[in-house]
Design an enzyme around this catalytic site. Structure first.
Site: not given
Length: 408
Positions: A181, A293, A307, A364
Site C-alpha cells: 500500500d 473470464c 467509495c 480467455c
C-alpha cells in the site's frame, strides 16, 4: 448382577472385530479405512499413525458425529495397547456406526511391526495455548497450525478489506503477512479501516498495519511494500506468496494482479464492495475462471465509482474481508470447498447471500490453454486495453497509473 471390569472387556472384545496393524496400514494407504487415535494428547505427542484422526477417548462420543457423520464409513481405532479402543469401539457401535474395528495391539504393536508413524509438529508452550482452539480440530490440528505458521499471504491494500482480513489471518497464525500500500492513514478511513487508529493519521498504512498485527500476534513476520503495484514490480512483489488477498479498488490493478498471479500460479481471493453490497470469489489458477473470464472488457470509469464517490457502509468491507480471510485459510490448509468457480454476493440491507456459478472462458487471453502455450513461447496474447494505454499483459507497457488502492 453387577459386572466386573473383566466382564465388560470380554463383552467388548466379543462385539468388536480386530484388524491386524499391517492390514490397517494397507487400507489406510489405499484410502479405504479411517483410523482414529483415542489416546490422550500427551500420548499423541509421542507419535501417531499417519493421517489418523485424533479424538481423545473422553470426547469421542461427543465429537465423532461432527468428524464422521456417515454411519457406514469403515473405521479402525487404536490406543497404546488396545483396551481403551475396545470400549470406545463398543460405544460407537451403540451409536449406530456399523463398520468399526480395533487395531490389535494398538500403537505399540504398530511400531513393533515397523509400520510408518509420525511425530507431531513441535509448537512452543505459548503457541499451544494461543492456538489451542485450532489444535482441537482435526481439520487443523498441530500439522495444520504448523502449515499456517509456515505460510505467506500477501494483502493488496491495507484498507477496509485488508484491515479485517489482516487481523484474522494474524490471529490464526499465518506466519508471514505481506502488505502493499502506498497510502497514508486519513481520518475518513477510520469509519471502516479498523487496523488503523486515530493517533496514526498521516502515518503510512503499511507501518500502521504492522504495529496492529504485531501487537495482536508477535509470531507474525510482517513484510512491508510501500509502493504502487504496477507492471514493473508486480512479479517481484507477489513472487513467493502462497495466497494473495485482493483488496484493490481500481480495475486496472485487478487486471494486472490477475495476469501476474495466473502466470505464477498463485491463488487470489478477490472481494469488492459498493455501498451496501459486496462480492467475493477465489481465482485459483486453472481450477476455475480468472478475473478476465468474469470481466473480459474493463468497464468505463464512470460505471464503477469508488467509495469516495458512492460511499460504503463501514461494516461491509469488514464482513467481506473476514470472508476473504476464511477463504485464504481454507486454501492454505487444503480444506473445505474453495470459491473457485463461485461468486458470492452479499446484500447488507437484507443480510442475504446469493451464489452464482462461474465458468472459465475457453478463449480467455490469460488462463485458456492457448494463452498458457503462448506465454510459454514468450508471446503472450494481447488483452483489452484501457483507453490509450498499451495492452494489459504481464510484462507489457502498462502505464504507472495502475495502483493498489485502499480496498474501500
Amino acid at each position: 448382577m453387577p459386572k466386573s471390569y473383566s466382564d465388560l472387556l470380554r463383552e467388548a472384545r466379543a462385539a468388536v472385530p480386530e484388524i491386524a496393524p499391517r492390514e490397517a496400514n494397507d487400507r489406510r494407504a489405499a484410502g479405504t479405512l479411517t483410523i482414529i487415535d483415542v489416546r490422550e494428547v500427551e500420548e499423541w505427542e509421542q507419535g501417531f499413525v499417519p493421517d489418523a484422526l485424533h479424538i481423545g477417548r473422553g470426547y469421542l462420543e461427543m465429537n465423532i458425529e461432527a468428524f464422521i457423520p456417515e454411519r457406514d464409513r469403515p473405521m479402525a481405532l487404536y490406543c497404546s495397547s488396545e483396551i481403551r479402543s475396545y470400549f470406545a469401539a463398543r460405544d460407537l457401535k451403540a451409536m449406530g456406526y456399523q463398520d468399526v474395528s480395533v487395531i490389535s495391539g494398538g500403537f505399540n504393536a504398530w511400531k513393533s511391526a515397523g509400520l510408518p508413524w509420525s511425530m507431531p509438529v513441535a509448537l512452543t508452550s505459548e503457541q499451544k495455548i494461543r492456538y489451542s482452539r485450532h489444535l482441537l480440530m482435526p481439520e487443523v490440528g498441530a500439522e495444520g497450525q504448523a502449515k499456517l505458521l509456515g505460510s505467506k499471504v500477501l494483502l493488496i491494500g491495507a484498507g477496509g478489506l485488508g484491515s479485517s482480513a489482516a487481523l484474522y489471518l494474524a490471529a490464526a497464525g499465518v506466519g508471514t503477512i505481506g502488505i502493499i500500500d502506498f497510502d497514508v492513514v486519513d481520518l475518513s478511513n477510520l469509519q471502516r479501516q479498523v487496523i488503523h487508529a486515530n493517533d496514526r493519521i498521516g502515518e503510512r498504512k503499511t507501518e500502521s498495519a504492522r504495529r496492529t498485527i504485531n501487537a495482536l500476534n508477535p509470531d507474525v513476520n510482517v513484510l512491508l511494500h510501500d509502493e504502487m503495484l504496477i507492471a514493473a514490480n508486480v512479479e517481484r512483489v507477489i513472487a513467493g506468496y502462497d495466497v494473495i488477498v485482493d483488496g484493490t479498488d481500481t480495475f486496472e490493478t485487478r487486471y494486472l494482479l490477475n495476469d501476474a498471479a495466473i502466470a505464477l500460479r498463485i491463488p487470489v481471493v478477490h472481494a469488492s464492495v459498493f455501498r451496501f453490497e459486496g462480492q467475493l470469489t477465489a481465482f485459483v489458477p486453472y481450477e476455475g475462471p480468472c478475473y478476465r473470464c468474469l470481466y473480459p472488457t474493463p468497464p468505463p470509469p464512470e460505471m464503477a465509482p469508488g467509495c469516495s464517490v458512492a460511499g460504503v457502509l463501514g461494516v461491509v468491507p469488514g464482513i467481506m474481508g473476514l470472508l476473504q480471510a476464511n477463504e485464504a485459510i481454507k486454501l492454505l490448509l487444503g480444506i473445505g470447498d474453495s470459491l473457485a468457480g463461485r461468486l458470492v454476493l452479499f446484500d447488507a440491507l437484507d443480510a442475504s447471500f446469493t451464489e452464482l456459478r462461474l465458468r472459465r472462458d475457453p478463449d480467455c487471453p490469460v488462463c485458456s490453454d492457448a494463452a498458457v502455450a503462448a506465454r510459454a513461447a514468450g508471446t503472450p496474447l494481447a488483452v483489452p486495453a484501457f483507453g490509450a494505454d498499451a495492452p494489459f499483459v504481464l510484462g507489457g507497457g502498462l502505464g504507472a497509473g495502475a495502483v493498489a488502492g485502499g480496498g474501500a
